[in-house]
Motif scaffolding. Structure first.
Motif, PDB file in Angstrom:
ATOM      1  N   SER A 202      -3.716  11.426  -3.742  1.00 42.20           N
ATOM      2  CA  SER A 202      -3.352  10.676  -2.549  1.00 42.20           C
ATOM      3  C   SER A 202      -4.005  11.305  -1.317  1.00 42.20           C
ATOM      4  O   SER A 202      -4.041  12.512  -1.169  1.00 42.20           O
ATOM      5  CB  SER A 202      -1.833  10.664  -2.369  1.00 42.20           C
ATOM      6  N   ARG A 203      -4.505  10.447  -0.450  1.00 38.85           N
ATOM      7  CA  ARG A 203      -5.110  10.945   0.793  1.00 38.85           C
ATOM      8  C   ARG A 203      -4.323  10.516   2.009  1.00 38.85           C
ATOM      9  O   ARG A 203      -4.706  10.799   3.115  1.00 38.85           O
ATOM     10  CB  ARG A 203      -6.532  10.421   0.906  1.00 38.85           C
ATOM     11  N   ILE A 204      -3.211   9.809   1.808  1.00 36.92           N
ATOM     12  CA  ILE A 204      -2.370   9.415   2.933  1.00 36.92           C
ATOM     13  C   ILE A 204      -1.315  10.484   3.113  1.00 36.92           C
ATOM     14  O   ILE A 204      -0.641  10.854   2.172  1.00 36.92           O
ATOM     15  CB  ILE A 204      -1.718   8.042   2.687  1.00 36.92           C
TER      16      ILE A 204
ATOM     17  N   PHE B 286      -7.283   0.471  -3.462  1.00 40.01           N
ATOM     18  CA  PHE B 286      -6.296   1.536  -3.423  1.00 40.01           C
ATOM     19  C   PHE B 286      -6.881   2.680  -2.597  1.00 40.01           C
ATOM     20  O   PHE B 286      -7.221   3.729  -3.115  1.00 40.01           O
ATOM     21  CB  PHE B 286      -5.948   2.022  -4.837  1.00 40.01           C
TER      22      PHE B 286
ATOM     23  N   CYS C  48       0.811   3.999  -3.025  1.00 41.65           N
ATOM     24  CA  CYS C  48       0.361   5.365  -2.711  1.00 41.65           C
ATOM     25  C   CYS C  48       1.468   6.395  -2.925  1.00 41.65           C
ATOM     26  O   CYS C  48       1.315   7.549  -2.545  1.00 41.65           O
ATOM     27  CB  CYS C  48      -0.159   5.425  -1.280  1.00 41.65           C
TER      28      CYS C  48
ATOM     29  N   LEU D 167       0.826  -1.206   0.000  1.00 43.53           N
ATOM     30  CA  LEU D 167       0.000   0.000   0.000  1.00 43.53           C
ATOM     31  C   LEU D 167       0.862   1.259   0.000  1.00 43.53           C
ATOM     32  O   LEU D 167       0.576   2.216  -0.727  1.00 43.53           O
ATOM     33  CB  LEU D 167      -0.950   0.001   1.199  1.00 43.53           C
TER      34      LEU D 167
ATOM     35  N   LYS E 107       4.599   6.324  -1.667  1.00 47.91           N
ATOM     36  CA  LYS E 107       5.569   6.414  -0.564  1.00 47.91           C
ATOM     37  C   LYS E 107       6.646   5.344  -0.775  1.00 47.91           C
ATOM     38  O   LYS E 107       6.881   4.502   0.076  1.00 47.91           O
ATOM     39  CB  LYS E 107       4.874   6.203   0.784  1.00 47.91           C
TER      40      LYS E 107
ATOM     41  N   CYS F 175      -5.725   4.886  -0.829  1.00 50.04           N
ATOM     42  CA  CYS F 175      -4.998   6.147  -0.750  1.00 50.04           C
ATOM     43  C   CYS F 175      -5.459   7.117  -1.820  1.00 50.04           C
ATOM     44  O   CYS F 175      -5.076   8.274  -1.809  1.00 50.04           O
ATOM     45  CB  CYS F 175      -3.502   5.912  -0.873  1.00 50.04           C
ATOM     46  N   SER F 176      -6.266   6.667  -2.755  1.00 52.19           N
ATOM     47  CA  SER F 176      -6.722   7.543  -3.824  1.00 52.19           C
ATOM     48  C   SER F 176      -8.228   7.694  -3.774  1.00 52.19           C
ATOM     49  O   SER F 176      -8.945   6.740  -3.549  1.00 52.19           O
ATOM     50  CB  SER F 176      -6.337   6.964  -5.187  1.00 52.19           C
TER      51      SER F 176
END
Length: 112
Positions: free
Chosen positions: A109-111, A100, A63, A59, A65, A102-103
């Protein structure tokens, strides 16, 4: 009047990132990984097991990272996903938001 300076095409190098040359490479590999997972209709759990990694690490990479991952490690993930793809429409419904997280629908991206 504005004065423009032209630099390299790698913004990460201009910003002084130590791994500036690897960031675009890693981003391309991760995009290909995400495309393969999506096309195969794999869940995060299935994909992580296939790649030999944890769901949380997968993940993070998906995302964006991925700085803590080596390019060689990401390439090995991509190689493990190099199989003939068969699209499974019934499993693909809502895939992006379910697998997914984080999207959002806007793809951002929301993380944090």
């Amino acid at each position: 009047m504005f004065c423009f300076e032209y630099g390299t095409s790698n913004i990460y190098a201009q910003l002084g990132f130590a791994d500036a040359e690897e960031i675009p490479l890693k981003a391309g590999i991760v995009k290909d990984i995400a495309d393969r997972i999506r096309a195969a209709g794999l869940t995060m759990s299935e994909a992580a097991a296939m790649l030999g990694t944890s769901q949380s690490d997968l993940l993070l990479a998906l995302c964006g990272k991925f700085q803590s991952f080596r390019a060689a490690e990401l390439r090995s993930w991509l190689e493990r996903l190099s199989f003939p793809l068969q699209r499974s429409p019934s499993r693909m419904d809502g895939f992006h938001s379910r697998y997914f997280p984080c999207s959002g629908s806007d793809g951002l991206s929301r993380i944090g």
